[in-house]
Design a protein around this motif. Sequence first.
Motif, PDB file in Angstrom:
ATOM      1  N   LEU A 183      23.112  59.463  95.115  1.00 17.89           N
ATOM      2  CA  LEU A 183      23.304  60.379  93.995  1.00 17.89           C
ATOM      3  C   LEU A 183      23.957  59.663  92.818  1.00 17.89           C
ATOM      4  CD1 LEU A 183      23.082  63.255  92.900  1.00 17.89           C
ATOM      5  CD2 LEU A 183      25.336  63.722  93.890  1.00 17.89           C
ATOM      6  N   GLY A 184      24.951  58.842  93.086  1.00 17.05           N
ATOM      7  CA  GLY A 184      25.602  58.069  92.023  1.00 17.05           C
ATOM      8  C   GLY A 184      24.613  57.129  91.342  1.00 17.05           C
ATOM      9  N   GLY A 185      23.751  56.506  92.123  1.00 19.19           N
ATOM     10  CA  GLY A 185      22.726  55.622  91.554  1.00 19.19           C
ATOM     11  C   GLY A 185      21.747  56.379  90.682  1.00 19.19           C
ATOM     12  N   LEU A 186      21.320  57.562  91.125  1.00 21.39           N
ATOM     13  CA  LEU A 186      20.397  58.376  90.335  1.00 21.39           C
ATOM     14  C   LEU A 186      21.035  58.823  89.022  1.00 21.39           C
ATOM     15  CD1 LEU A 186      18.670  60.584  93.059  1.00 21.39           C
ATOM     16  CD2 LEU A 186      17.631  58.775  91.678  1.00 21.39           C
ATOM     17  N   LEU A 187      22.301  59.235  89.082  1.00 26.51           N
ATOM     18  CA  LEU A 187      22.999  59.655  87.859  1.00 26.51           C
ATOM     19  C   LEU A 187      23.167  58.483  86.891  1.00 26.51           C
ATOM     20  CD1 LEU A 187      25.710  62.082  89.308  1.00 26.51           C
ATOM     21  CD2 LEU A 187      23.669  62.672  87.980  1.00 26.51           C
ATOM     22  N   THR A 188      23.447  57.311  87.421  1.00 19.60           N
ATOM     23  CA  THR A 188      23.571  56.124  86.574  1.00 19.60           C
ATOM     24  C   THR A 188      22.241  55.802  85.905  1.00 19.60           C
ATOM     25  OG1 THR A 188      25.334  55.243  87.954  1.00 19.60           O
ATOM     26  CG2 THR A 188      24.167  53.668  86.548  1.00 19.60           C
ATOM     27  N   LEU A 189      21.166  55.846  86.676  1.00 19.09           N
ATOM     28  CA  LEU A 189      19.838  55.595  86.103  1.00 19.09           C
ATOM     29  C   LEU A 189      19.502  56.614  85.021  1.00 19.09           C
ATOM     30  CD1 LEU A 189      17.665  54.639  89.201  1.00 19.09           C
ATOM     31  CD2 LEU A 189      18.260  53.196  87.255  1.00 19.09           C
ATOM     32  N   ARG A 190      19.817  57.862  85.275  1.00 21.93           N
ATOM     33  CA  ARG A 190      19.544  58.921  84.307  1.00 21.93           C
ATOM     34  C   ARG A 190      20.336  58.695  83.015  1.00 21.93           C
ATOM     35  NH1 ARG A 190      21.965  64.466  84.767  1.00 21.93           N
ATOM     36  NH2 ARG A 190      21.213  65.487  82.897  1.00 21.93           N
ATOM     37  N   ASN A 191      21.601  58.354  83.145  1.00 19.25           N
ATOM     38  CA  ASN A 191      22.427  58.098  81.964  1.00 19.25           C
ATOM     39  C   ASN A 191      21.942  56.870  81.200  1.00 19.25           C
ATOM     40  OD1 ASN A 191      24.058  60.313  82.330  1.00 19.25           O
ATOM     41  ND2 ASN A 191      25.597  59.193  83.513  1.00 19.25           N
ATOM     42  N   GLN A 192      21.539  55.831  81.903  1.00 20.46           N
ATOM     43  CA  GLN A 192      21.010  54.636  81.239  1.00 20.46           C
ATOM     44  C   GLN A 192      19.709  54.954  80.508  1.00 20.46           C
ATOM     45  OE1 GLN A 192      20.761  51.741  84.385  1.00 20.46           O
ATOM     46  NE2 GLN A 192      22.844  50.986  84.006  1.00 20.46           N
ATOM     47  N   ASP A 193      18.867  55.790  81.108  1.00 22.17           N
ATOM     48  CA  ASP A 193      17.613  56.168  80.460  1.00 22.17           C
ATOM     49  C   ASP A 193      17.892  56.975  79.192  1.00 22.17           C
ATOM     50  OD1 ASP A 193      14.698  56.329  80.394  1.00 22.17           O
ATOM     51  OD2 ASP A 193      15.003  58.478  80.790  1.00 22.17           O
ATOM     52  N   ARG A 194      18.834  57.893  79.259  1.00 18.69           N
ATOM     53  CA  ARG A 194      19.197  58.670  78.065  1.00 18.69           C
ATOM     54  C   ARG A 194      19.749  57.768  76.973  1.00 18.69           C
ATOM     55  NH1 ARG A 194      22.213  64.201  80.000  1.00 18.69           N
ATOM     56  NH2 ARG A 194      20.309  65.349  80.500  1.00 18.69           N
ATOM     57  N   ALA A 195      20.590  56.817  77.330  1.00 27.21           N
ATOM     58  CA  ALA A 195      21.149  55.886  76.338  1.00 27.21           C
ATOM     59  C   ALA A 195      20.027  55.053  75.718  1.00 27.21           C
ATOM     60  CB  ALA A 195      22.194  54.977  76.988  1.00 27.21           C
ATOM     61  N   TRP A 196      19.074  54.611  76.531  1.00 29.59           N
ATOM     62  CA  TRP A 196      17.948  53.827  76.008  1.00 29.59           C
ATOM     63  C   TRP A 196      17.112  54.680  75.053  1.00 29.59           C
ATOM     64  CZ3 TRP A 196      12.665  54.221  75.951  1.00 29.59           C
ATOM     65  CH2 TRP A 196      11.983  53.087  75.516  1.00 29.59           C
ATOM     66  N   GLN A 197      16.872  55.944  75.416  1.00 30.02           N
ATOM     67  CA  GLN A 197      16.096  56.837  74.555  1.00 30.02           C
ATOM     68  C   GLN A 197      16.791  57.049  73.211  1.00 30.02           C
ATOM     69  OE1 GLN A 197      13.112  58.144  74.858  1.00 30.02           O
ATOM     70  NE2 GLN A 197      12.710  57.410  76.920  1.00 30.02           N
ATOM     71  N   ARG A 198      18.108  57.252  73.236  1.00 29.05           N
ATOM     72  CA  ARG A 198      18.863  57.416  71.987  1.00 29.05           C
ATOM     73  C   ARG A 198      18.781  56.158  71.124  1.00 29.05           C
ATOM     74  NH1 ARG A 198      22.587  60.052  75.350  1.00 29.05           N
ATOM     75  NH2 ARG A 198      23.815  58.154  75.502  1.00 29.05           N
ATOM     76  N   GLU A 199      18.926  55.006  71.742  1.00 35.09           N
ATOM     77  CA  GLU A 199      18.855  53.749  70.994  1.00 35.09           C
ATOM     78  C   GLU A 199      17.453  53.540  70.420  1.00 35.09           C
ATOM     79  OE1 GLU A 199      19.862  50.138  69.263  1.00 35.09           O
ATOM     80  OE2 GLU A 199      21.066  51.821  69.931  1.00 35.09           O
ATOM     81  N   HIS A 200      16.441  53.876  71.197  1.00 35.30           N
ATOM     82  CA  HIS A 200      15.049  53.752  70.733  1.00 35.30           C
ATOM     83  C   HIS A 200      14.808  54.670  69.538  1.00 35.30           C
ATOM     84  CE1 HIS A 200      10.767  52.963  71.083  1.00 35.30           C
ATOM     85  NE2 HIS A 200      10.539  54.255  71.053  1.00 35.30           N
ATOM     86  N   GLN A 201      15.272  55.907  69.612  1.00 33.88           N
ATOM     87  CA  GLN A 201      15.122  56.848  68.499  1.00 33.88           C
ATOM     88  C   GLN A 201      15.873  56.365  67.263  1.00 33.88           C
ATOM     89  OE1 GLN A 201      16.503  60.512  70.222  1.00 33.88           O
ATOM     90  NE2 GLN A 201      14.495  61.028  71.074  1.00 33.88           N
TER      91      GLN A 201
END
Length: 168
Positions: free
Chosen positions: A17-35
């Motif tokens: 669960l911790g790994g999934l949450l970390t991946l999700r947060n990293q994906d959101r950060a990448w999306q924000r940076e991309h935008q």
Amino acid sequence: MTVTVITGLVALAGVALGGLLTLRNQDRAWQREHQRQWRDIRLTMCNEFLAANRRYVAYVLDPRASITAIPHPREPGSLMPFFDETGRPYKEALEAGFTAMRLVVERPETVRAGVTFVNRAREVAAARATRSEADIPSETFDSLWKAEQDFINAVRGELGLASMARQP
């Protein structure tokens, strides 16, 4: 033994669960940076297009500018301006800026506002081909500045900003 297995499974589930949450947060950060990067690219290209349009109009209004105009082949009643070798870089910069802007904007209304803005600048150039810079009708400039304001507001909408009222 059962307690040890259950404890191990709970620990493993916690790690997963911790790994999934970390991946999700990293994906959101990448999306924000991309935008953010694309927003910066859009702003830069639109700013360069605006600057090229302003330089084009400034050249057109130069008393030494040599501009000719012929009837537009597809738009009856409209003239197509042509420039000498001195004015050609201004036309090319405008066209290049216009194309670059169209490559990066997302909304069709931004492209339409850009097309209108270019057409109004061309109308100023066509008017200048047949008269002096002082004799260009004020309505021609009014429509150019309105088109510029409409383009700026379209870009602001593209960037998530509120529209600005037209300045006198």
